[in-house]
Design an enzyme around this catalytic site. Structure first.
Site, PDB file in Angstrom:
ATOM      1  N   GLY A  52       0.828  -1.200   0.000  1.00 16.52           N
ATOM      2  CA  GLY A  52       0.000   0.000   0.000  1.00 16.52           C
ATOM      3  C   GLY A  52       0.859   1.244   0.000  1.00 16.52           C
ATOM      4  N   GLY A  53       0.346   2.278   0.678  1.00 19.84           N
ATOM      5  CA  GLY A  53       1.056   3.555   0.721  1.00 19.84           C
ATOM      6  C   GLY A  53       2.468   3.419   1.254  1.00 19.84           C
ATOM      7  N   GLY A  78      24.564   9.331 -30.825  1.00 21.98           N
ATOM      8  CA  GLY A  78      24.169  10.141 -29.678  1.00 21.98           C
ATOM      9  C   GLY A  78      24.605   9.520 -28.370  1.00 21.98           C
ATOM     10  N   ALA A  79      24.697   8.193 -28.361  1.00 23.11           N
ATOM     11  CA  ALA A  79      25.104   7.509 -27.133  1.00 23.11           C
ATOM     12  C   ALA A  79      26.516   7.916 -26.727  1.00 23.11           C
ATOM     13  CB  ALA A  79      25.000   5.998 -27.319  1.00 23.11           C
TER      14      ALA A  79
END
Lengths: 597, 534
Positions: free
Chosen positions: B199-200, B434-435
């Site tokens: 949960g939270g 680009g790498a």
């Protein structure tokens, strides 16, 4: 090509003769002749094994006017063929093993001959050497089987499936004589080398002089060796191998006509011991660290360096380790030290076995034969067996090492903003897991050394505790031991090489050890029997089919992804249950490729 | 001195032999030593022996046993041992429902002599559920840790919110979350999940710097298998949904998993030694026995001559760092990038490396995010970055584009560009497209960028490039392209790499550089905070 080999690096010019499989490179005469023409080489050293005893190769070189470094064609031809060499030896009045001097046609004939000679018999490849294509048969059935295996092996290893059969000498020692001969008909013999310690007919330990020969036998063997060399007009360095039985009868075995690797004997006239360090499972293992030894009277012959690949295509020998001394005990002691100091990482090796052999009482007394290993270790060698005393030494060393490490991890350099709480602790209660036992060990720091209590006994352990060095010299109650820490982790697991064998230990504090009883027992997760694709790609090749046996580390298939070939290997040894891919298939990440049983 | 009345703190379950006396109009109540000891004993027992035995049966240690193993012996100073929950509904105010310390043990202690704040949730008290008091205890040590400047380690083992307390419990979570966020980048925060965390509650570990798990006994999920079944009709086990394997290999929520409680805590001790205490402190320097100028000959041959052949980047990392010790982060997730901590000449460094062995070492969504988060941690905590580059580019395809590789790839680029810690880069082989820019290139304020002789810095591989330039018409074009670009010179002549070095000298060079860069000072323009493409 193997560019990382020392002799290739040292050469002025290196030419690749072909891809890794020897049949396409070092055994490929056409390719080698081509390189000779291209480089205009004037002489050829054929290497060890390979074509070094190939008469056809020598003939082709001669026809092109290229010098073959080694004995001449005639001698190679005569000695390279076991059948011919035996006849020649007989004529030169050299003792030979009773046997059949001809080529065996088929299994039936093999049985007939074997019966004539009398069991046990040895079936071996006519063109062979080094144990390949060799079988011992004790009855008719084994003879038939041996014939089949040997001829297959001979055909694949030497391209020549001719076999011969001879009397098998029980409990023999393997002793060889070094000869030197020149082109003017001079020949002489140097002393012998005993190579009785063998594993699957491969020499593992060599020693000179032999503890077994008396001067008379030595001279008789030497003279026969020279007679043989002269008979074949030998003109190089060579080795004449003999089998010697327990009554010191000796029989000619074969003559190695290649330039010998084992030339050490020529240089050193003292007691000498050579051990061959082999790698196991040589499936592209990478030697990531090998520290040669620098010591007087210790020598390492090796063509392999850190970073070398020990490939499946060649002899998996890493090096020859040679020690000598003014007497046998000294040479043995030095070998023991040299083996302890030999650092090899990245590949499995046989140092534990070698070390065990040289300290074995039978070896020390000289009571050996070529059956030494199978007799002493009938179920295979499983590592050194610790005595109680040795076990205490190992436990004390490991515990001290653990504490030294713990103490170091509290030492930080510089002046931290929040002061470090200095531990005033000077004693540790530990629990050490070794083999099937769990041992309480108490360590207390005593100046620069540790006082360790094991089994109610106190041991004093001192060392410099250099935790980065692969070798650690430790003194335990005055006994110096060189140990190697192979690995460690945060969970207290460590493996330590002690007396040549690697031991796995887990060291925990007493508190942690007591709490560990609550930890769940886990069944080892078996991911080893399934092989999944680690990435999306294309299957380039599949090397196995259902029912095949694969060994750990063996290539199963190759996946190409982003133009790179990735070799998928078996995580364990076993039988292939199912293959879910074929060459050309496109596979996704985590796709099931192959299952093992 | 006069005995007057009953001790006000006494209750039916725990009678108090108090000494109450009147002094100048004030009533002073002194509980006897017995009463204090009794409370302490009760606190030490948590939910009682039966629940402790049940905890052990599950293969888990108690909250206090965990602290015992995590911290140096006798170093734990406990806070709030007497704190009790304040709930009065549902019979919670009865004395049998009150446990001194409630369902968490908090305090501070030392790990190898260095200060750490710790909370350890106690599953034996109301299943470790989070009450207002429980949250308050955690917040107290977090506030102290932030003030002092020392890490917080959370040992999570909790069933979730204390349902009896309602919004009080939810408020407690939020108080912790806020502190997690405010402490982020100020002090290292480490979560070790040692039981359920659902949960939270999951968001506290998610906000911390590192989340470690214990195999087979820990779970992290927003909703458990029952709710999943009722909402989506999926059949799934706890282990499949949120076990250690799921989170370390599939979701990337957890950074590493360990075999059992003991293994996890011992590893945490070792991990702690890599971390600075806060963003005000330099990376720690340990005593080192490994010579900083140690040559590494095997590196000269480690990169295969065939460009398409893989090798293991971990081999390079192990052989360069001190004593081959590398604490890998997320070893099972996005394995095409390797990140983790090591030391160089004793000093902690963060290592990032492309892994040619997995998916050719390409950058994809997961590896970019994994790398980016690690780089940002190192930058926040003054840990120098060493980057080993062998990258063929970003992974192409619809799966990646639809998944937002542009957005996620930008994270790694952002993280490297933003980082002001010492940055040393070694290009071992490919640095394509680009790498190349992304992987801590010179252009992104790299301090020292090296190329090995095997380096190839180019826009793409030769085959593809030639097809574009010549449309496949030129016969020898590929060879020409290889000759021009498949070597370190094009980058070196432009100063994009500072030197072409012999691989065996890499360790020595990096150690020297780190010595010099220790006094590096670099700043970025003033901003409230940067806007990393999340």
């Amino acid at each position: 090509c193997n560019k990382i080999i020392v002799h290739v690096k040292m050469a002025d010019e290196a030419v690749c003769v072909g891809p890794a499989p020897t049949s396409k490179s070092y055994l490929n005469m056409d390719a080698i002749m081509e390189v000779i023409r291209k480089t205009r080489a004037q002489a050829v050293h054929p290497g060890y094994g390979f074509l070094s005893e190939n008469k056809e190769f020598a003939r082709r070189l001669a026809s092109e006017g290229v010098t073959f470094i080694g004995p001449d064609t005639h001698a190679i031809q005569a000695m390279g063929d076991k059948i011919e060499s035996k006849l020649l030896a007989k004529n030169a009045k050299v003792n030979t093993i009773p046997g059949f001097d001809g080529v065996v046609k088929d299994a039936d004939e093999a049985v007939r001959i074997a019966r004539e000679i009398g069991y046990p018999v040895m079936i071996k490849a006519s063109a062979g050497g080094g144990g390949k294509g060799m079988r011992i048969a004790w009855d008719d059935e084994e003879t038939r089987e041996g014939f089949r295996f040997s001829s297959q092996e001979a055909a694949s290893s030497f391209g020549d499936d001719r076999l011969l059969i001879e009397k098998f000498i029980d409990n023999p020692r393997h002793i060889e004589i070094q000869v030197l001969a020149d082109k003017h008909g001079n020949a002489l013999w140097l002393n012998e080398r005993e190579c009785s310690i063998q594993r699957r007919n491969q020499k593992v330990v060599e020693e000179a002089p032999s503890t077994f020969l008396d001067p008379e036998t030595r001279r008789a063997m030497g003279e026969q060796a020279v007679a043989l060399a002269k008979a074949v007009k030998y003109s190089s360095a060579g080795t004449v191998e003999f089998l010697v039985d327990s009554s010191k009868n000796f029989y000619f075995l074969e003559m190695n006509t290649r330039l010998q690797v084992r030339k050490t004997t020529l240089q050193i006239q003292e007691n000498l011991l050579t051990e061959k360090i082999y790698s196991h499972k040589p499936s592209y293992a990478r030697l990531c660290s090998s520290e040669p030894l620098h010591s007087t009277q210790v020598r390492v012959d090796s063509g392999i360096q850190q970073g070398s690949d020990i490939s499946i295509y060649y002899d998996p020998m890493i090096s020859k380790l040679i020690t000598y001394g003014s007497n046998r005990a000294e040479a043995l002691k030095r070998m023991e030290e040299a083996l302890d100091n030999y650092v090899i990482r990245g590949v499995a090796h046989n140092i534990s076995l070698l070390r065990e052999v040289i300290v074995h009482p039978r070896f020390v007394q000289g009571d050996i034969s070529t059956k030494f290993l199978p007799e002493v270790y009938p179920d295979g060698f499983k590592g050194h067996k610790l005595t109680d005393h040795e076990r205490r030494q190992l436990l004390a060393t490991a515990a001290s090492l653990y504490v030294a490490e713990q103490l170091r991890s509290q030492r930080f350099l510089g002046t931290p903003r929040i002061p470090i709480a200095k531990s005033k602790r000077s004693s540790w209660e530990l629990s050490v897991h070794l083999g099937d036992g769990i041992y309480p060990v108490a360590v207390s720091k005593d100046g620069s050394s540790f006082s360790v209590e094991v089994d109610g006994m106190k041991l004093n352990v001192t060392s410099e505790w250099n935790l980065a060095s692969p070798l650690l010299s430790v003194t335990i109650d005055g006994t110096q031991r060189t140990i190697q820490r192979i690995s460690r982790n945060a969970s207290g697991e460590t493996s330590i090489q002690f007396l040549g064998t690697v031991y796995k230990l887990q060291i925990l504090t007493k508190v942690a050890a007591e709490l560990s009883k609550y930890m769940p027992e886990k069944a080892a997760e078996d991911t080893s029997s399934i092989l999944r694709s680690p990435m999306p790609g294309t299957v380039v090749a599949v090397s196995v089919k259902p029912g095949d046996m694969v060994s750990e580390g063996q290539e199963i298939c190759v996946i190409e992804a982003m133009k790179m070939q990735n070799s998928m290997i078996a995580a364990k040894t076993g039988k292939v249950k199912a293959v879910h891919c074929k060459a050309g298939d496109t596979v996704g990440e985590e796709d099931l490729l192959v299952e093992l049983e | 001195l006069q005995l007057s009345r009953e001790c006000p703190f006494a209750s039916a379950g725990s009678p108090c032999h108090a000494l109450v006396f009147q002094d100048g109009g004030f009533l002073k109540t002194l509980c006897s030593q017995n009463r204090i000891e009794e409370k302490r004993r009760a606190a030490l027992l948590g939910g009682g022996q039966a629940r402790i035995d049940a905890q052990h049966k599950r293969g888990k240690l108690t909250a206090r046993e965990r602290i015992l193993l995590l911290l140096d012996p006798d170093s734990f100073d406990e806070y709030d041992m007497f704190v009790e929950h304040r709930c009065t509904d549902f019979g919670m105010d009865s004395s049998k429902n009150k446990y001194p310390g409630d369902s968490v043990v908090t305090g501070r202690g030392r790990i190898n002599g260095r200060l750490a704040y710790v909370f350890s949730q106690d599953f034996t008290v109301f299943g470790g559920s989070l009450s207002g008091a429980h949250a308050q205890k955690i917040c107290k040590i977090m506030d102290q840790a932030a003030m002092v400047g020392a890490p917080v380690i959370g040992l999570n083992d909790s069933g979730g919110a204390r349902i009896q307390e309602g919004v009080e419990s939810l408020a407690g979570y939020a108080d912790i979350f806020l502190r997690n966020v405010l402490c982020s980048g100020v002090i290292p925060q480490i979560s070790l999940i040692m039981g359920p965390c659902a949960g939270g509650a999951v968001y506290s570990p998610a906000l911390t710097d590192f989340t470690f798990m214990v195999k087979d006994t820990s779970y992290l999920f927003i909703t458990g298998p029952d709710v999943v079944k009722s909402v989506t009709n999926e059949d799934v086990t706890q282990e499949q949904l949120g076990g250690a394997k799921t989170h370390t290999a599939v979701s990337g929520v957890a950074h590493r998993a360990f075999e059992n409680d003991i293994d996890a805590l011992l590893n945490l001790r070792e991990f702690f030694n890599y971390l600075p205490l806060s963003n005000r402190d330099p990376a720690p320097v340990c005593e080192c026995h490994d010579p900083s100028d140690r040559p590494v000959p095997e590196l000269d041959t480690i990169v295969p001559s065939e460009s398409a052949k893989a090798y293991d980047m971990l081999d390079i990392i192990h052989s360069i760092v001190d004593e081959r010790e590398f604490f890998e982060i997320m070893p099972s997730y996005a394995r095409n990038i390797v990140v983790g901590f090591a030391r160089m000449n004793g000093r902690t460094v963060g290592i990032v490396g492309n892994q040619p062995k997995v998916a050719s070492g390409c950058l994809d969504i997961n590896s970019s995010v994994k790398g980016a988060r690690f780089v940002r941690f190192c930058d926040a905590f003054n840990i120098p970055l060493i980057t080993f580059v062998d990258v063929p580019g970003f992974l192409p395809g619809t799966a990646q584009e639809y998944g937002g590789i542009i957005r996620h790839g930008a994270k790694l680029l952002f993280a490297f560009a933003e980082a002001t810690v010492p940055k040393i880069t070694v290009i071992t082989r490919k640095a394509y497209g680009g790498a190349y820019d992304v992987m801590s290139s010179k252009h992104l304020r790299g301090d020292v960028n090296y190329a090995w002789p095997t380096a190839e810095v180019a826009v793409m591989g030769a085959k593809g490039a030639v097809q574009i330039i010549f449309r496949g018409k030129e016969a020898n074009a590929e060879e020409e392209y290889v000759d021009k670009f498949a070597n370190p010179f094009p980058a070196a002549i432009r100063g994009f790499v500072d030197d072409i070095i012999q691989p065996s000298t890499t360790r020595t060079r990096i150690c020297h550089d780190l010595d010099v860069l220790a006094s590096k000072s670099q700043s970025s323009p003033w901003k409230k905070h940067a806007n990393i493409p999340l």
